[in-house]
Scaffold this active site. Structure first.
Site, PDB file in Angstrom:
ATOM      1  N   CYS A   1       0.869  -1.188   0.000  1.00 39.78           N
ATOM      2  CA  CYS A   1       0.000   0.000   0.000  1.00 39.78           C
ATOM      3  C   CYS A   1       0.898   1.228   0.000  1.00 39.78           C
ATOM      4  O   CYS A   1       2.073   1.132  -0.371  1.00 39.78           O
ATOM      5  CB  CYS A   1      -0.983  -0.023   1.173  1.00 39.78           C
ATOM      6  SG  CYS A   1      -0.216   0.023   2.799  1.00 39.78           S
TER       7      CYS A   1
ATOM      8  N   ARG B   1      -3.329  -0.655   5.387  1.00 42.98           N
ATOM      9  CA  ARG B   1      -3.929  -1.706   4.565  1.00 42.98           C
ATOM     10  C   ARG B   1      -3.045  -2.918   4.338  1.00 42.98           C
ATOM     11  O   ARG B   1      -3.485  -4.061   4.513  1.00 42.98           O
ATOM     12  CB  ARG B   1      -4.365  -1.115   3.211  1.00 42.98           C
ATOM     13  CG  ARG B   1      -5.491  -0.100   3.356  1.00 42.98           C
ATOM     14  CD  ARG B   1      -5.655   0.732   2.107  1.00 42.98           C
ATOM     15  NE  ARG B   1      -4.507   1.599   1.881  1.00 42.98           N
ATOM     16  CZ  ARG B   1      -4.299   2.334   0.806  1.00 42.98           C
ATOM     17  NH1 ARG B   1      -5.177   2.295  -0.184  1.00 42.98           N
ATOM     18  NH2 ARG B   1      -3.243   3.114   0.703  1.00 42.98           N
TER      19      ARG B   1
ATOM     20  N   ASP C   1      -8.179   3.945   1.167  1.00 42.74           N
ATOM     21  CA  ASP C   1      -7.229   4.414   2.179  1.00 42.74           C
ATOM     22  C   ASP C   1      -7.993   4.918   3.409  1.00 42.74           C
ATOM     23  O   ASP C   1      -8.762   5.872   3.301  1.00 42.74           O
ATOM     24  CB  ASP C   1      -6.406   5.548   1.539  1.00 42.74           C
ATOM     25  CG  ASP C   1      -5.311   6.053   2.448  1.00 42.74           C
ATOM     26  OD1 ASP C   1      -5.336   5.743   3.657  1.00 42.74           O
ATOM     27  OD2 ASP C   1      -4.422   6.764   1.939  1.00 42.74           O
TER      28      ASP C   1
END
Ligand code: 4NP
Length: 157
Positions: free
Chosen positions: A9, A15, A128
């Site tokens: 990420c 994440r 996000d």
């Protein structure tokens, strides 16, 4: 030799460490943890050396995923060699990874996490959660559980 999966990420604190932990959990219950190994990295370097975001860890722990990884930046010189699959969490991550690929072999290793979803198919990215609220962190985990299930099936083929 174990096959190696790398989740990527932007910051490597929300994440991708979660993807790593969810996938490790699924591999373990399916008795595949001696065949596959997971790691995660960020395309950006701002959080290198840090543990995963506290909010992300709190939400993950409630589902019994334990985020233990320390953030590091993706390294094109070594990671393309070392890993069999390199899986970006969002479209920007995928495009950043593609721009670092040195050849077709590297390019073929790059995948998009949401392509493995079978329920959250209306998402083309794991959103996000960094600047948002609690719902965002739950959504990340919901999408990752779906994607990891699909990824496991794909690996098992
Ligand atoms: P991640 O989330 O890419 O899922 O780890 C983010 C973490 C930090 C920042 C952005 C996204 N940041 O801008 O510092």
């Amino acid at each position: 030799m174990k096959k190696k999966l790398l989740f990527v990420c932007l910051g490597n604190i929300c994440r991708s460490p979660s993807a790593e932990a969810v996938m490790n959990g699924y591999l373990k219950v399916n008795l595949l943890d001696d065949e596959y190994e997971c790691d995660s990295a960020g395309t950006g370097g701002w959080h290198v050396g840090e543990r995963a975001d506290t909010r992300m860890r709190t939400h993950a722990t409630k589902r019994d995923y334990h985020l233990t990884s320390i953030a590091r930046q993706f390294n094109p010189k070594t990671d393309f060699e070392e890993f069999d699959l390199i899986i970006g969490m969002d479209q920007q991550n995928v495009s950043d990874l593609k721009s670092m690929a040195r050849n077709h072999k590297d390019l073929n290793k790059i995948k998009s996490m949401t392509d493995y979803c079978t329920r959250y198919t209306h998402y083309d990215s794991v959103p996000d959660p960094y600047y948002g609220g609690a719902d965002g962190f739950e959504l990340v985990l919901d999408i990752l559980e779906d994607a990891c299930e699909g990824l496991l099936k794909e690996l098992d083929k």
